[in-house]
Design a protein around this motif. Structure first.
Motif, PDB file in Angstrom:
ATOM      1  N   ARG A   2     -55.301 119.000  -1.650  1.00  0.00           N
ATOM      2  CA  ARG A   2     -55.419 118.722  -0.228  1.00  0.00           C
ATOM      3  C   ARG A   2     -56.744 119.215   0.329  1.00  0.00           C
ATOM      4  O   ARG A   2     -57.161 120.335   0.037  1.00  0.00           O
ATOM      5  CB  ARG A   2     -54.299 119.431   0.536  1.00  0.00           C
ATOM      6  N   SER A   6     -57.898 114.605   3.386  1.00  0.00           N
ATOM      7  CA  SER A   6     -56.583 114.091   2.971  1.00  0.00           C
ATOM      8  C   SER A   6     -55.557 114.332   4.086  1.00  0.00           C
ATOM      9  O   SER A   6     -54.687 113.488   4.322  1.00  0.00           O
ATOM     10  CB  SER A   6     -56.133 114.732   1.650  1.00  0.00           C
ATOM     11  N   ARG A   7     -55.700 115.464   4.777  1.00  0.00           N
ATOM     12  CA  ARG A   7     -54.785 115.733   5.902  1.00  0.00           C
ATOM     13  C   ARG A   7     -55.005 114.728   7.018  1.00  0.00           C
ATOM     14  O   ARG A   7     -54.067 114.210   7.599  1.00  0.00           O
ATOM     15  CB  ARG A   7     -54.998 117.169   6.424  1.00  0.00           C
ATOM     16  N   ARG A   8     -56.271 114.454   7.290  1.00  0.00           N
ATOM     17  CA  ARG A   8     -56.610 113.518   8.363  1.00  0.00           C
ATOM     18  C   ARG A   8     -56.049 112.123   8.075  1.00  0.00           C
ATOM     19  O   ARG A   8     -55.593 111.419   8.982  1.00  0.00           O
ATOM     20  CB  ARG A   8     -58.130 113.468   8.470  1.00  0.00           C
ATOM     21  N   GLY A  10     -53.478 111.583   6.115  1.00  0.00           N
ATOM     22  CA  GLY A  10     -52.043 111.658   5.856  1.00  0.00           C
ATOM     23  C   GLY A  10     -51.659 111.286   4.435  1.00  0.00           C
ATOM     24  O   GLY A  10     -50.612 110.660   4.203  1.00  0.00           O
ATOM     25  N   GLU A  12     -51.147 112.709   0.289  1.00  0.00           N
ATOM     26  CA  GLU A  12     -50.769 113.950  -0.390  1.00  0.00           C
ATOM     27  C   GLU A  12     -51.921 114.490  -1.237  1.00  0.00           C
ATOM     28  O   GLU A  12     -52.115 115.703  -1.332  1.00  0.00           O
ATOM     29  CB  GLU A  12     -49.553 113.660  -1.283  1.00  0.00           C
ATOM     30  N   LEU A  62     -47.227 103.675   3.800  1.00  0.00           N
ATOM     31  CA  LEU A  62     -48.255 104.683   3.477  1.00  0.00           C
ATOM     32  C   LEU A  62     -49.647 104.056   3.615  1.00  0.00           C
ATOM     33  O   LEU A  62     -49.794 102.837   3.513  1.00  0.00           O
ATOM     34  CB  LEU A  62     -48.044 105.192   2.042  1.00  0.00           C
TER      35      LEU A  62
END
Lengths: 368, 368
Positions: A2, A6-8, A10, A12, A62
């Protein structure tokens, strides 16, 4: 795996998987990465729409992306026919003779062969985009130069991030100035269009040049340890293309080509202008040798070369003429030695990254 | 930065620093790495002995190494004069004309210029080894092929480990079979002799081919993050050469050459046969352009080319003829932008490795 990026987005894992095949791109997304469908081989907008419908239906909400080749320099209103007219007769004859020498059959009149890759014509890229904006892609990538300002604006309004490939820090800075959100630093060892700077040197150079803009490392990455290396170099994610070519989901590749990929070593690629007119790494074949031979006429500039060889490549693929059969692929081809599903490859990549992270922790004296 | 290999050699950091300058190599050893003195530029055995005396006096009993260029294929009993006689007159004329074009002054009769790099002659390498075995070096490296069996045996009896550089897995396997202890996997982006496979791909390929034999990653490594990347790829250490060229201790380099190195970008090197007859990455200069020009006679094979250009390079260096002035250096030259002491560079490398290790731990979700 991460990162801020990757957080931005969404996702994994900060793992971006590029493929011309919807089944591969969708499987990468389902595995927890971000699958990016390469649109360059689509000619008919309806065909692209059908595959985007399929992508949408097989990614369960996704995020996924789309890669369109938009040339940096484009001439408004120039059609494919205009470009065709610029191709010298000597070059057409060279194509004819090279195919004849290897006994490549003609296509029947009106018959489409394998792929006719002409997506780097501005005309074609624009028609692809008109279709694409009906779909909720999360990432729009451009494999050639910065996307035009209107396209970047439209993508942002669409809620997508825009990525562009760069082979030098100078290109990366140009992308940043154009308003791109992510730079894909593509090293010398990568498949497809590359510059001469290797990933090991290019990645940190681009990170320094455009930071805090996120950078993806591309080129030479086909294992978990190579992912760890790319991330150690300061990238916020990795971009893998070649490794998927020998997956089950890359079914549209001919068995003869898959066999060549499985047999090839890391030294069996060449950075040649034979495919598009710009240097692109690909399997070395009798076809690239013919174009790279100083005794021949040599490749034409982009977009002439791509148009010149489109039908020839279709015929070579359709009839599986092994000595001439090739594909863009990076130096990691030496490591591609079995056909497996995307999920299995993906799991091995993330597990390999974990092992490499353990190793670095041990070397740094942090194994507790 | 500890690995099994660093423990075996009794060094604090698994960082190997190659340099033709004793002051650099000794400083790397004192900083906690393993400094390796390149012997290729020494002609007179007495001169090498003097520098090895100096090394020994300035390394406080810590381990250091020596790099000798021993060609893989050697012809017993062939002297420098025999090789000189094989150089065509056209090539001698080309050297003369190129130097004249740039107004490079002649040396006075009997005068030695800068360096006359002829150490890849078997004759010269052997005389260097005869001197070297009087000193307690811990590592003997060969930059070109596997060392001859008798040399490996002599080094082992001396208590030293033997390393050999490899640009492909095939070469690495040959070294392992010859009885070498360490393989230095030198990628495309490295300075000096290189193959075409980039470090990112070459390192794990060589690790797989010769493991459990320890592998050092070389090429593209000039920062702590690049060290972390090299170690993530499975190497038991890293081998750095270029980064020391702009250190204070590299004083023998002319100010004009140092200025060129500081100004160069990652794209300002070229893999050329101009220096030795085999492809070696170096600064791109008017000299490499002349040799790489298809209109010229082109470089001779090794060892002819090295002998042909030895005096010319001496003159170019002595008189600091800037357009022609070059040196072997890797793509990381783009990052070399200030002159600092070896200890400061070394500290920055290890601190940068620590930061990269932190980053990998965070991405792997292990930051506690």
């Amino acid at each position: 795996m991460r990162t801020e990026l990757s957080r931005r987005l969404g996702i994994e894992h900060a793992l971006f998987g590029f493929s011309p095949f919807p089944a591969v791109a969708a499987a990468v997304t389902r595995a927890g990465g971000l699958g990016v469908l390469g649109a360059v081989r689509y000619r008919a907008p309806a065909e692209l729409a059908a595959d985007l419908d399929w992508m949408q239906a097989h990614t369960g909400g996704l995020p996924w992306g789309l890669d369109v080749v938009m040339p940096a320099t484009r001439v408004e209103g120039v059609t494919e026919a205009d470009v065709e007219a610029m191709i010298p007769a000597t070059h057409r004859r060279f194509v004819h003779d090279t195919l004849a020498e290897h006994g490549v059959p003609e296509l029947a009149a009106g018959e489409a062969g394998g792929w006719r890759i002409t997506g780097w014509l501005d005309e074609v890229a624009r028609s692809q985009l008109d279709v694409a904006f009906d779909y909720p892609f999360a990432l729009l990538a451009n494999a050639l130069g910065s996307p035009p300002a209107d396209v970047i604006g439209r993508a942002h309004a669409h809620g997508a991030l825009v990525a562009a490939l760069a082979g030098s820090a100078r290109h990366a800075v140009r992308h940043a100035e154009a308003g791109v959100d992510i730079v894909v630093a593509q090293g010398y060892e990568a498949g497809g269009h590359t510059g001469e700077i290797a990933t090991m040197v290019l990645t940190p150079e681009v990170v320094r040049a455009v930071g805090p803009l996120p950078v993806l490392a591309a080129g030479g990455i086909g294992s978990g340890e190579q992912i760890a290396a790319g991330l150690a170099l300061g990238a916020q994610g990795v971009w893998l293309g070649s490794v998927w070519l020998t997956t089950t989901e890359a079914g549209p590749l001919s068995p003869a080509l898959t066999a060549k990929l499985l047999a090839a070593g890391s030294g069996d690629t060449v950075r040649s202008r034979a495919l598009t007119g710009k240097p692109a790494r690909q399997l070395r074949t009798a076809w690239t040798d013919a174009w790279d031979d100083p005794a021949g006429p040599g490749p034409l500039p982009m977009p002439l070369q791509g148009l010149l060889v489109a039908d020839a490549l279709s015929r070579i693929q359709k009839y599986e003429v092994t000595p001439l059969l090739g594909t863009p692929v990076g130096q990691i081809v030496g490591r591609m030695d079995s056909v497996r599903g995307v999920q299995e490859v993906f799991d091995e990549l993330t597990a390999g990254f974990e092992r490499a992270a353990d190793r670095i922790a041990r070397i740094a004296g942090r194994d507790g």
